[in-house]
Design a protein around this motif. Structure first.
Motif, mmCIF file in Angstrom:
data_model
loop_
_atom_site.group_PDB
_atom_site.id
_atom_site.type_symbol
_atom_site.label_atom_id
_atom_site.label_comp_id
_atom_site.label_asym_id
_atom_site.label_seq_id
_atom_site.Cartn_x
_atom_site.Cartn_y
_atom_site.Cartn_z
ATOM 1 N N THR A 171 0.851 -1.187 0.000
ATOM 2 C CA THR A 171 0.000 0.000 0.000
ATOM 3 C C THR A 171 0.884 1.233 0.000
ATOM 4 O O THR A 171 1.795 1.347 0.822
ATOM 5 C CB THR A 171 -0.918 0.031 1.234
ATOM 6 N N CYS A 172 0.614 2.167 -0.916
ATOM 7 C CA CYS A 172 1.405 3.396 -1.014
ATOM 8 C C CYS A 172 0.529 4.616 -0.751
ATOM 9 O O CYS A 172 -0.574 4.733 -1.298
ATOM 10 C CB CYS A 172 2.049 3.522 -2.393
ATOM 11 N N LEU A 173 1.047 5.515 0.088
ATOM 12 C CA LEU A 173 0.348 6.744 0.465
ATOM 13 C C LEU A 173 0.899 7.909 -0.349
ATOM 14 O O LEU A 173 2.112 8.062 -0.488
ATOM 15 C CB LEU A 173 0.540 7.006 1.955
ATOM 16 N N TYR A 174 -0.017 8.770 -0.842
ATOM 17 C CA TYR A 174 0.370 9.918 -1.661
ATOM 18 C C TYR A 174 -0.211 11.211 -1.077
ATOM 19 O O TYR A 174 -1.100 11.822 -1.665
ATOM 20 C CB TYR A 174 -0.109 9.735 -3.104
ATOM 21 N N PRO A 175 0.284 11.631 0.082
ATOM 22 C CA PRO A 175 -0.231 12.881 0.654
ATOM 23 C C PRO A 175 0.347 14.100 -0.062
ATOM 24 O O PRO A 175 1.466 14.072 -0.575
ATOM 25 C CB PRO A 175 0.270 12.822 2.098
ATOM 26 N N VAL A 176 -0.422 15.173 -0.082
ATOM 27 C CA VAL A 176 0.123 16.474 -0.452
ATOM 28 C C VAL A 176 0.856 16.997 0.786
ATOM 29 O O VAL A 176 1.004 16.286 1.780
ATOM 30 C CB VAL A 176 -0.994 17.437 -0.898
ATOM 31 N N ALA A 177 1.344 18.229 0.721
ATOM 32 C CA ALA A 177 2.026 18.813 1.879
ATOM 33 C C ALA A 177 1.120 18.692 3.107
ATOM 34 O O ALA A 177 -0.084 18.928 3.034
ATOM 35 C CB ALA A 177 2.358 20.273 1.610
ATOM 36 N N THR A 178 1.718 18.275 4.207
ATOM 37 C CA THR A 178 0.963 18.015 5.431
ATOM 38 C C THR A 178 1.419 18.972 6.526
ATOM 39 O O THR A 178 2.612 19.254 6.659
ATOM 40 C CB THR A 178 1.161 16.554 5.874
ATOM 41 N N ASN A 179 0.475 19.467 7.290
ATOM 42 C CA ASN A 179 0.753 20.518 8.279
ATOM 43 C C ASN A 179 1.416 19.932 9.529
ATOM 44 O O ASN A 179 0.785 19.749 10.567
ATOM 45 C CB ASN A 179 -0.539 21.243 8.646
ATOM 46 N N SER A 188 15.054 25.983 7.823
ATOM 47 C CA SER A 188 14.914 26.672 9.110
ATOM 48 C C SER A 188 14.310 28.058 8.948
ATOM 49 O O SER A 188 13.769 28.617 9.899
ATOM 50 C CB SER A 188 16.272 26.781 9.806
ATOM 51 N N GLU A 189 14.401 28.612 7.741
ATOM 52 C CA GLU A 189 13.774 29.895 7.453
ATOM 53 C C GLU A 189 12.302 29.672 7.093
ATOM 54 O O GLU A 189 11.945 28.702 6.439
ATOM 55 C CB GLU A 189 14.481 30.588 6.284
ATOM 56 N N THR A 190 11.455 30.587 7.509
ATOM 57 C CA THR A 190 10.038 30.492 7.184
ATOM 58 C C THR A 190 9.819 30.713 5.694
ATOM 59 O O THR A 190 10.425 31.597 5.091
ATOM 60 C CB THR A 190 9.236 31.542 7.975
ATOM 61 N N PHE A 191 8.964 29.881 5.093
ATOM 62 C CA PHE A 191 8.650 30.042 3.670
ATOM 63 C C PHE A 191 7.165 29.774 3.440
ATOM 64 O O PHE A 191 6.475 29.220 4.293
ATOM 65 C CB PHE A 191 9.518 29.123 2.804
ATOM 66 N N GLU A 192 6.686 30.186 2.290
ATOM 67 C CA GLU A 192 5.278 30.009 1.946
ATOM 68 C C GLU A 192 5.012 28.527 1.661
ATOM 69 O O GLU A 192 5.713 27.899 0.865
ATOM 70 C CB GLU A 192 4.922 30.836 0.715
ATOM 71 N N LYS A 193 3.990 27.998 2.291
ATOM 72 C CA LYS A 193 3.659 26.591 2.110
ATOM 73 C C LYS A 193 3.033 26.364 0.732
ATOM 74 O O LYS A 193 2.340 27.228 0.204
ATOM 75 C CB LYS A 193 2.683 26.142 3.199
ATOM 76 N N PRO A 194 3.282 25.198 0.156
ATOM 77 C CA PRO A 194 2.646 24.879 -1.127
ATOM 78 C C PRO A 194 1.147 24.664 -0.934
ATOM 79 O O PRO A 194 0.689 24.400 0.174
ATOM 80 C CB PRO A 194 3.340 23.592 -1.561
ATOM 81 N N PHE A 195 0.419 24.774 -1.997
ATOM 82 C CA PHE A 195 -1.033 24.558 -1.955
ATOM 83 C C PHE A 195 -1.345 23.222 -2.621
ATOM 84 O O PHE A 195 -0.808 22.905 -3.678
ATOM 85 C CB PHE A 195 -1.750 25.679 -2.705
ATOM 86 N N PRO A 196 -2.229 22.439 -2.003
ATOM 87 C CA PRO A 196 -2.902 22.608 -0.718
ATOM 88 C C PRO A 196 -2.101 21.969 0.420
ATOM 89 O O PRO A 196 -1.133 21.254 0.180
ATOM 90 C CB PRO A 196 -4.215 21.862 -0.937
ATOM 91 N N VAL A 197 -2.548 22.201 1.661
ATOM 92 C CA VAL A 197 -1.932 21.610 2.844
ATOM 93 C C VAL A 197 -3.006 20.830 3.606
ATOM 94 O O VAL A 197 -4.113 21.338 3.811
ATOM 95 C CB VAL A 197 -1.317 22.689 3.759
ATOM 96 N N GLN A 198 -2.680 19.612 4.017
ATOM 97 C CA GLN A 198 -3.644 18.770 4.718
ATOM 98 C C GLN A 198 -3.301 18.584 6.186
ATOM 99 O O GLN A 198 -2.136 18.735 6.594
ATOM 100 C CB GLN A 198 -3.718 17.383 4.057
ATOM 101 N N ASP A 199 -4.293 18.226 6.963
ATOM 102 C CA ASP A 199 -4.130 17.892 8.365
ATOM 103 C C ASP A 199 -3.584 16.468 8.470
ATOM 104 O O ASP A 199 -4.111 15.542 7.842
ATOM 105 C CB ASP A 199 -5.499 17.974 9.061
ATOM 106 N N PRO A 200 -2.525 16.235 9.263
ATOM 107 C CA PRO A 200 -1.961 14.890 9.364
ATOM 108 C C PRO A 200 -2.934 13.858 9.930
ATOM 109 O O PRO A 200 -2.812 12.667 9.638
ATOM 110 C CB PRO A 200 -0.754 15.081 10.287
#
Length: 262
Positions: A171-179, A188-200
């Motif tokens: 089984t393979c999981l394909y999440p988008v960016a996760t919060n 370590s520097e703050t950057f703009e998160k990609p769209f969309p972001v999901q809840d883990p």
């Protein structure tokens, strides 16, 4: 609900791994080997969760996980190779070791884990799970190395399905960016998160359900699944999306340049 299983879970101390651990620990009769570089940080679980320190980016680390699991369990019913990490950066430097550790962790380790798990099962039924990531299906600006490492894992899982033994499910999981701390690890520097972001929590819940049902793939973000269809029909949609994400990287790089970074 997954019940009465012996389980190995890597990357168990944070993010998707920790949320998955919480769900698996609720299953009746489950025994879980929770693996992390710093497993002492895994708190609040009962005796059915055994914490174990290991560096999965090395052969010795993966070997130690199997040795510990075989000490605890007659058979590993589920092995979830979840651990991995990203960089967010402009790839504008020469550093072999920095590239190498990315691929050792995200690509070589899960491939080696497959070989070890197949050997461990020796014809018995078992279930291997990977966190591949949506970025293993579509590369992203700022994540060149991470994308490449996940594309490597994506290619492996596609090929190995054609030759793996029938006793092993995959089984393979394909999440988008996760919060999660994903973004702090990436830079370590703050950057703009990609769209969309999901809840883990959402990602973990869908992955556990996917493993329970024996699904081949789990895509927890419906928007990404829809976007892939649209991008296939209308390639300009992907071009626009990439442009927006590239602009985020350019703004980030400009901020670094102004601070004297590279």
């Amino acid at each position: 609900m997954i019940d009465n299983k012996t389980i190995v879970l890597t990357g168990a101390s944070s993010g998707i791994g920790l949320e998955t651990l919480k769900l698996l620990a609720q299953g009746k009769g489950n025994r879980i080997l929770a693996v992390s570089r710093h497993a002492t940080g895994i708190m609040g679980f009962g005796d059915n969760v055994i914490r174990f320190d290991a560096d999965i980016s090395t052969k010795e680390g993966v070997d130690s996980i199997f040795a510990k699991a075989e000490e605890l369990f007659d058979k590993i019913d589920i092995f979830y190779a979840n651990a991995g990490f990203p960089y967010y950066e402009t790839f504008n430097y020469v550093d072999w070791d920095r590239v190498d550790i990315m691929f050792q962790t995200n690509t070589v380790s899960p491939i080696y884990t497959y070989a070890k798990y197949r050997e461990h099962l020796n014809g018995r039924d078992g279930h291997l799970a990977y966190t591949v990531s949506a970025i293993g299906q579509m590369a992203m600006p700022g994540y060149a190395l991470y994308s490449a490492s996940k594309f490597g894992l994506q290619g492996f899982q596609q090929a190995i399905r054609l030759e793996k033994p029938a006793n092993m499910k995959l089984t393979c999981l394909y999440p988008v960016a996760t919060n999660t701390n994903f973004f702090k690890v990436a830079n370590s520097e703050t950057f703009e998160k990609p769209f969309p972001v999901q809840d883990p929590k959402v990602v973990a819940r869908k992955m556990v359900k996917g493993i329970e049902k024996g699904k081949k793939t789990v895509s927890p973000c419906g928007l990404f699944a829809l976007a892939k269809v649209l991008m296939g029909i209308f390639p300009f949609v992907r071009t626009i999306y990439w442009k927006l994400e590239t602009n985020k990287l350019l703004r980030f790089q400009k901020k670094l340049d102004q601070k004297g970074g590279k």
